[in-house]
Design a protein around this motif. Structure first.
Motif, short mmCIF file in Angstrom:
data_model
loop_
_atom_site.label_atom_id
_atom_site.label_comp_id
_atom_site.label_asym_id
_atom_site.label_seq_id
_atom_site.Cartn_x
_atom_site.Cartn_y
_atom_site.Cartn_z
N ASP A 75 1.06 -0.39 -0.88
CA ASP A 75 0.91 -1.69 -1.12
C ASP A 75 1.07 -1.53 -2.59
O ASP A 75 1.70 -2.54 -3.46
CB ASP A 75 -0.23 -2.76 -0.77
CG ASP A 75 0.48 -3.25 0.35
OD1 ASP A 75 1.69 -3.47 0.23
OD2 ASP A 75 -0.45 -2.83 1.43
N PHE A 76 0.03 -0.56 -3.16
CA PHE A 76 0.25 -0.55 -4.37
C PHE A 76 1.29 -0.04 -5.65
O PHE A 76 1.22 -0.87 -6.38
CB PHE A 76 -1.50 0.33 -4.91
CG PHE A 76 -1.53 0.64 -6.81
CD1 PHE A 76 -2.64 -0.99 -7.01
CD2 PHE A 76 -0.86 1.17 -7.41
CE1 PHE A 76 -2.60 -0.52 -8.33
CE2 PHE A 76 -1.40 1.81 -8.79
CZ PHE A 76 -2.28 0.10 -9.48
N VAL A 77 1.90 0.92 -4.71
CA VAL A 77 2.78 1.65 -5.55
C VAL A 77 3.80 0.16 -5.15
O VAL A 77 4.96 0.11 -6.49
CB VAL A 77 3.11 2.82 -4.00
CG1 VAL A 77 4.67 3.38 -4.54
CG2 VAL A 77 2.10 4.09 -4.54
N ALA A 78 4.25 -0.47 -4.16
CA ALA A 78 4.91 -1.43 -3.84
C ALA A 78 4.60 -2.23 -4.74
O ALA A 78 6.29 -2.77 -5.63
CB ALA A 78 4.99 -2.16 -2.51
N MET A 79 3.62 -2.68 -5.38
CA MET A 79 3.43 -3.38 -6.15
C MET A 79 3.43 -3.85 -7.57
O MET A 79 4.30 -4.27 -8.34
CB MET A 79 2.00 -4.01 -5.76
CG MET A 79 1.66 -5.39 -6.78
SD MET A 79 -0.14 -5.51 -7.35
CE MET A 79 -0.66 -4.34 -8.59
N THR A 80 3.12 -1.83 -8.30
CA THR A 80 3.85 -1.96 -9.38
C THR A 80 5.51 -1.67 -9.39
O THR A 80 6.12 -1.73 -9.97
CB THR A 80 3.71 -0.36 -9.29
OG1 THR A 80 2.39 -0.45 -9.19
CG2 THR A 80 3.20 0.04 -11.17
N ALA B 122 3.14 -7.45 -1.06
CA ALA B 122 1.98 -6.30 -1.56
C ALA B 122 0.95 -6.67 -2.56
O ALA B 122 -0.47 -6.66 -2.23
CB ALA B 122 3.20 -5.87 -2.42
N VAL B 123 0.85 -7.63 -3.26
CA VAL B 123 -0.08 -7.76 -4.34
C VAL B 123 -0.95 -8.72 -3.47
O VAL B 123 -2.70 -8.35 -4.14
CB VAL B 123 0.38 -9.11 -5.81
CG1 VAL B 123 -0.74 -9.96 -6.51
CG2 VAL B 123 1.78 -8.64 -6.42
N THR B 124 -1.35 -8.79 -2.99
CA THR B 124 -2.45 -9.73 -1.82
C THR B 124 -3.46 -8.68 -1.31
O THR B 124 -4.17 -9.00 -1.60
CB THR B 124 -1.93 -10.22 -0.56
OG1 THR B 124 -1.29 -11.74 -1.68
CG2 THR B 124 -3.16 -11.15 0.01
N ASN B 125 -2.34 -7.72 -0.63
CA ASN B 125 -3.22 -6.78 0.08
C ASN B 125 -3.77 -5.63 -1.22
O ASN B 125 -4.72 -5.01 -1.11
CB ASN B 125 -2.37 -5.29 0.75
CG ASN B 125 -2.08 -6.68 1.98
OD1 ASN B 125 -2.97 -5.97 2.88
ND2 ASN B 125 -1.22 -6.82 2.46
N VAL B 126 -2.80 -5.65 -2.38
CA VAL B 126 -4.20 -4.88 -4.08
C VAL B 126 -5.16 -5.53 -4.21
O VAL B 126 -6.38 -5.07 -3.97
CB VAL B 126 -2.89 -4.60 -4.57
CG1 VAL B 126 -3.57 -4.04 -6.10
CG2 VAL B 126 -1.88 -3.98 -4.31
#
Lengths: 94, 217
Positions: A75-80, B122-126
């Motif tokens: 998810d961190f990679v996806a967010m970036t 994705a932001v929420t999970n981070v």
């Protein structure tokens, strides 16, 4: 539609990288994606000159690549990568 | 749990008929297709969360769901900063933890093929990551888009399976997102006559539904 997405080639490559990462996050069950494949997809994005035409896109892609090699969560990679896609769109709309 | 049968010429008409009988909105129901022919579709519509339906979408989550409440608070704050007016609730009894966002004109929050929704998730999970166990995830849904989409692709899978059984030929479906492909694989995994696999590369990766070969083949 084309007018709304001027850096289409780069956008498609970033989307491909996002889809790979999402496959890992979703546990899609039909593929075995390795971090190397994700890193390759991000490097494919970085190879395009288009990523320098909008501010911050290369920086976000670089951060995503670092996140993959650091073993950060999908998810961190996806967010970036989403941030890179957003920056590409913003750069194109100027 | 309240349910009703609906009949109509199309799936939409059948669902609408059942919803009228239940006096319910699409947001709170699950739809099961009982039969589908060229002239008539019969569905069973079940209210999935009667309490939420009665009290509205702002119904508080189960008090034990601390992680869900944390996530809800964070997403509410995020939406506020984005200038989006919407209610966020924790879906009761859902595993994994699912946040439902509801409100008016939230199409922009879903985005092209659910892209914005996916980014929000994705932001929420981070943001919530440190409160979650390894492998645990938060699912974010807007106006039950994700649920409706999963339902739609399951229906597509069933139709494809029926056709494969009739013709014996494999069918390649449209390119889909990973969670949609997963829904198809799960829908067909118990079917002894058909099998599903994926071909192609993202984002053009597609599911192929084909006849299951017997052991002696």
């Amino acid at each position: 539609m084309a007018g709304r997405e001027p850096h289409r080639g780069a956008a498609e490559r970033i989307r491909k990288a996002i889809a790979l990462v999402n496959s890992v996050a979703d546990d899609a069950g039909d593929e075995d994606i390795t971090p190397t494949e994700i890193a390759e997809a991000i490097r494919d994005c970085l190879e395009l000159g288009e990523v320098d035409e909008a501010p911050n896109v290369r920086r976000y892609l670089g951060e995503a690549l670092d996140a993959v090699s650091d073993g950060m969560p999908a998810d961190f990679v996806a967010m970036t990568l989403y941030a890179a896609l957003g920056a590409l769109r913003e750069g194109g709309s100027r | 749990m309240k349910s009703a049968e609906g009949r109509g010429r199309t799936l939409d008409e059948a669902v609408d008929a059942a919803l009228i009988e239940l006096n319910e909105s699409r947001r709170h129901v699950d739809v099961k297709i009982i039969s589908e022919t060229a002239s008539e579709t019969i569905v069973e519509v079940t209210v999935i969360d009667p309490a939420a339906a009665v009290l509205g979408t702002t119904m508080p989550a189960a008090p034990a769901n601390g992680k869900g409440e944390t996530a809800r608070g964070l997403v509410e704050g995020l939406l506020k900063h984005m200038g989006v007016r919407a209610q966020v609730s924790v879906r009761t009894g859902a595993d994994p933890i699912t946040l439902d966002i509801s409100g008016r004109d939230l199409g922009a929050l879903i985005g092209w093929r659910g892209e914005t929704l996916r980014a929000l998730q994705a932001v929420t999970n981070v943001m919530v990551g440190k409160h979650l166990a390894e492998g645990e995830r938060i699912i974010v849904d807007v106006e039950r888009y994700r649920q409706r989409r999963e339902h739609t692709v399951r229906e597509i899978a069933m139709r494809a399976a029926r056709q494969v059984k009739m013709t014996g030929d494999a069918i390649t479906l449209d390119a889909m997102q990973p969670f949609e492909r997963r829904a198809i694989h799960l829908a067909l995994e118990g079917d002894p006559d058909v099998t599903s696999s994926s071909i192609g590369e993202e984002p053009e990766r597609r599911v192929v539904v084909g006849p299951r070969k017997s052991a002696e083949d």
